[in-house]
Design a protein around this motif. Structure first.
Motif, PDB file in Angstrom:
ATOM      1  N   ASP A 126       8.285   6.570   0.656  1.00  0.00           N
ATOM      2  CA  ASP A 126       8.607   8.002   0.672  1.00  0.00           C
ATOM      3  C   ASP A 126       8.430   8.633  -0.702  1.00  0.00           C
ATOM      4  N   ARG A 127       8.440   7.796  -1.748  1.00  0.00           N
ATOM      5  CA  ARG A 127       8.290   8.311  -3.112  1.00  0.00           C
ATOM      6  C   ARG A 127       6.829   8.237  -3.598  1.00  0.00           C
ATOM      7  N   VAL A 128       5.968   7.642  -2.816  1.00  0.00           N
ATOM      8  CA  VAL A 128       4.572   7.457  -3.219  1.00  0.00           C
ATOM      9  C   VAL A 128       3.731   8.647  -2.780  1.00  0.00           C
ATOM     10  N   HIS A 129       2.800   9.033  -3.623  1.00  0.00           N
ATOM     11  CA  HIS A 129       1.895  10.143  -3.311  1.00  0.00           C
ATOM     12  C   HIS A 129       1.155   9.839  -2.006  1.00  0.00           C
ATOM     13  N   GLU A 130       1.000  10.862  -1.181  1.00  0.00           N
ATOM     14  CA  GLU A 130       0.416  10.647   0.143  1.00  0.00           C
ATOM     15  C   GLU A 130      -0.991  10.046   0.070  1.00  0.00           C
ATOM     16  N   ALA A 131      -1.717  10.335  -1.016  1.00  0.00           N
ATOM     17  CA  ALA A 131      -3.068   9.792  -1.146  1.00  0.00           C
ATOM     18  C   ALA A 131      -3.066   8.310  -1.483  1.00  0.00           C
ATOM     19  N   ASP A 132      -1.883   7.764  -1.911  1.00  0.00           N
ATOM     20  CA  ASP A 132      -1.806   6.374  -2.341  1.00  0.00           C
ATOM     21  C   ASP A 132      -0.973   5.502  -1.417  1.00  0.00           C
ATOM     22  N   VAL A 133      -0.395   6.085  -0.355  1.00  0.00           N
ATOM     23  CA  VAL A 133       0.504   5.335   0.529  1.00  0.00           C
ATOM     24  C   VAL A 133      -0.194   4.139   1.141  1.00  0.00           C
ATOM     25  N   ASP A 134      -1.408   4.332   1.636  1.00  0.00           N
ATOM     26  CA  ASP A 134      -2.116   3.229   2.309  1.00  0.00           C
ATOM     27  C   ASP A 134      -2.328   2.052   1.375  1.00  0.00           C
ATOM     28  N   GLU A 135      -2.617   2.340   0.103  1.00  0.00           N
ATOM     29  CA  GLU A 135      -2.885   1.265  -0.843  1.00  0.00           C
ATOM     30  C   GLU A 135      -1.634   0.429  -1.086  1.00  0.00           C
ATOM     31  N   LEU A 136      -0.464   1.101  -1.228  1.00  0.00           N
ATOM     32  CA  LEU A 136       0.769   0.351  -1.450  1.00  0.00           C
ATOM     33  C   LEU A 136       1.190  -0.387  -0.184  1.00  0.00           C
ATOM     34  N   GLU A 137       0.997   0.230   0.977  1.00  0.00           N
ATOM     35  CA  GLU A 137       1.321  -0.452   2.233  1.00  0.00           C
ATOM     36  C   GLU A 137       0.523  -1.739   2.373  1.00  0.00           C
ATOM     37  N   SER A 138      -0.754  -1.679   1.997  1.00  0.00           N
ATOM     38  CA  SER A 138      -1.604  -2.869   2.076  1.00  0.00           C
ATOM     39  C   SER A 138      -1.088  -3.964   1.148  1.00  0.00           C
ATOM     40  N   LEU A 139      -0.595  -3.556  -0.015  1.00  0.00           N
ATOM     41  CA  LEU A 139      -0.055  -4.532  -0.960  1.00  0.00           C
ATOM     42  C   LEU A 139       1.173  -5.221  -0.386  1.00  0.00           C
TER      43      LEU A 139
END
Length: 467
Positions: free
Chosen positions: A59-72
């Motif tokens: 919820d604190r991650v920029h919407e453009a970067d959410v997928d990248e952190l989810e993958s991690l």
């Protein structure tokens, strides 16, 4: 101390240790919910560790970067390996600011933990520096490219569009040597490999490059390998700038110097002949009183006047046109006919002649010399056509007559200073035509016209508009 008390103290010791670590340490599940945060959370994100617990990190991650952190977080295939995974994403702080955080996790996670341990380091300052340098590189007027050992482009800045007409991503994967002029290709390849073999060597070379439109442009390229930079190992970084205009000016200056030398030689040689005749004839008149000697003086002085006029015109026409203005070719033709020995009715001016950038006075002089050349060499009642020219060499114009024409073997020498098919000619008129064309950056050539006469074609003109 009981075993339970020991575990509690041990756990408290680990927490105290983690609270003094400079990196942010989090325990999160696959969905991103935080179950533990060390004290660094307050320093890095401006949020108390307890406030993060139970919150979704996503919820604190920029919407453009959410997928990248989810993958991690969800990289289950990495759990059985020692691979370390990482991702740089933007995270919102407690006061609403965005910071860049470099998240990483081990591939193998302890089975006793209900979640994934991730660490994060604030790289905002580093990203800002990178963005600043990226902006400087990508907005620079010079073109930056990175080549591999074969000359293939692996990176190009947006200046490729301005310099070469290509979008920068169009060049990626292209071998630059295939776009280099054949006469320059070996020299460029040699410098490329020299730079790879000798990291301390900076290659600097001028060469021609074919743009997307098919035009050959002169470029100055400086290349160097940077083996100490891992990301660029085995690569050559090349900075390129367009020097076509400089190259053209240098050629013009060289041509002007050659004309000056020829002008000096002609002044000392051609003027000497009529002056010698005049001096000798005047002395003969003084000795004999023969008035025929005065006629020869008069003829010699007229010849001197003609040469002086032509040489003065030559000296003026050699200057490069520094401040060109729109010039209507048809208007210059009309103006030139006012002082031409040719009858205006003998000259056909076709529709569609362009308006070009140039010096109006000198363009008029160009036509005056062409018309004078026709009057001197094309017979008693010559016809002339002035018409637009369009073809593979670009837009331009042509002047053609119905005279005897110019032999093919003389086509290359007809513009040389002193060349004339007439024994009494100065050999300056067509040289002035070539000089005026060169001062404008135009190319002039002579060929055979429709009726066997001479046809002068002017190409490479800077067209403002076509009529």
């Amino acid at each position: 101390m009981t075993a339970g008390e020991g575990e509690i103290q041990s756990c408290a010791g680990y927490r105290a240790l983690l609270d003094h670590v400079s990196d942010l340490v989090l325990l999160v599940d696959d969905a991103g919910t935080v179950s533990y945060a060390n004290a660094t959370a307050a320093r890095t994100l401006g949020v108390a560790p307890d406030a993060l617990v139970g919150e979704s990190l996503l919820d604190r991650v920029h919407e453009a970067d959410v997928d990248e952190l989810e993958s991690l977080l969800a990289a289950t295939e990495a759990r059985a390996t020692d691979e370390r995974l990482s991702a740089e994403v933007r995270v919102r702080t407690g006061d609403g600011e965005w910071t860049w955080q470099s998240f990483s996790r081990e591939g193998t996670q302890p089975t006793s933990l209900d979640g994934v341990v991730v660490t994060a380091r604030d790289v905002t300052a580093q990203r800002r520096i990178e963005e600043r340098f990226r902006h400087l590189v990508e907005t620079a007027s010079d073109l930056f490219v990175v080549l591999d050992e074969d000359g293939t482009v692996t990176y190009a800045t947006p200046a490729a569009s301005r310099v070469l007409g290509y979008e920068h991503d169009e060049l990626v994967g292209e071998n630059v040597l295939e776009h280099i002029h054949p006469d320059d290709r070996d020299a460029v390849a040699t410098e490329l490999h020299h730079g790879l073999d000798d990291p301390g060597y900076t290659a600097t070379i001028e060469h021609r490059f074919r743009t997307k439109s098919g035009e050959w442009r002169w470029l100055e390229s400086r290349g160097r390998s940077l083996p100490d930079t891992p990301a660029l190992e085995g690569r050559v970084v090349v900075v390129t700038r367009d020097i076509t205009d400089r190259h053209r000016r240098e050629r013009q200056i060289t041509a002007q110097n050659e004309r000056l030398n020829a002008f000096t030689a002609m002044v000392s040689h051609d003027l000497q002949n009529p002056l010698t005749v005049a001096s000798g004839s005047l002395e003969l008149y003084r000795q004999t009183g023969d008035e025929a000697a005065l006629d020869r003086v008069d003829q010699a002085l007229q010849r001197t006047s003609e040469l002086t006029s032509d040489l003065l015109s030559l000296s003026r026409q050699g200057r490069t046109v520094e401040d060109p203005v729109p010039v209507d070719i048809a208007d210059c033709v009309t103006a030139a006919l006012e002082t031409s020995p040719l009858p205006a009715d003998n000259v056909t001016v076709a529709a569609g002649l362009p308006t070009v950038r140039g010096d109006e006075s000198r363009v008029r002089s160009l036509f005056e010399n062409l018309f004078r050349n026709v009057a001197d060499h094309a017979g008693d009642d010559p016809r002339v056509w002035v018409e637009p020219l369009a073809g593979a060499d670009g837009v331009g114009f042509a002047v053609e007559d119905d005279g005897p024409g110019i032999p093919v073997d003389a086509a290359d020498s007809v513009f040389e200073l002193g060349h004339s098919s007439d024994r009494d000619g100065t050999g300056i008129g067509l040289y002035i035509v070539d000089t005026i064309a060169a001062a404008h950056g135009w190319d002039v050539s002579v060929t055979t016209g429709r009726d066997g006469g001479a046809r002068f074609e002017f190409t490479g003109v800077d067209v403002v508009s076509e009529a």
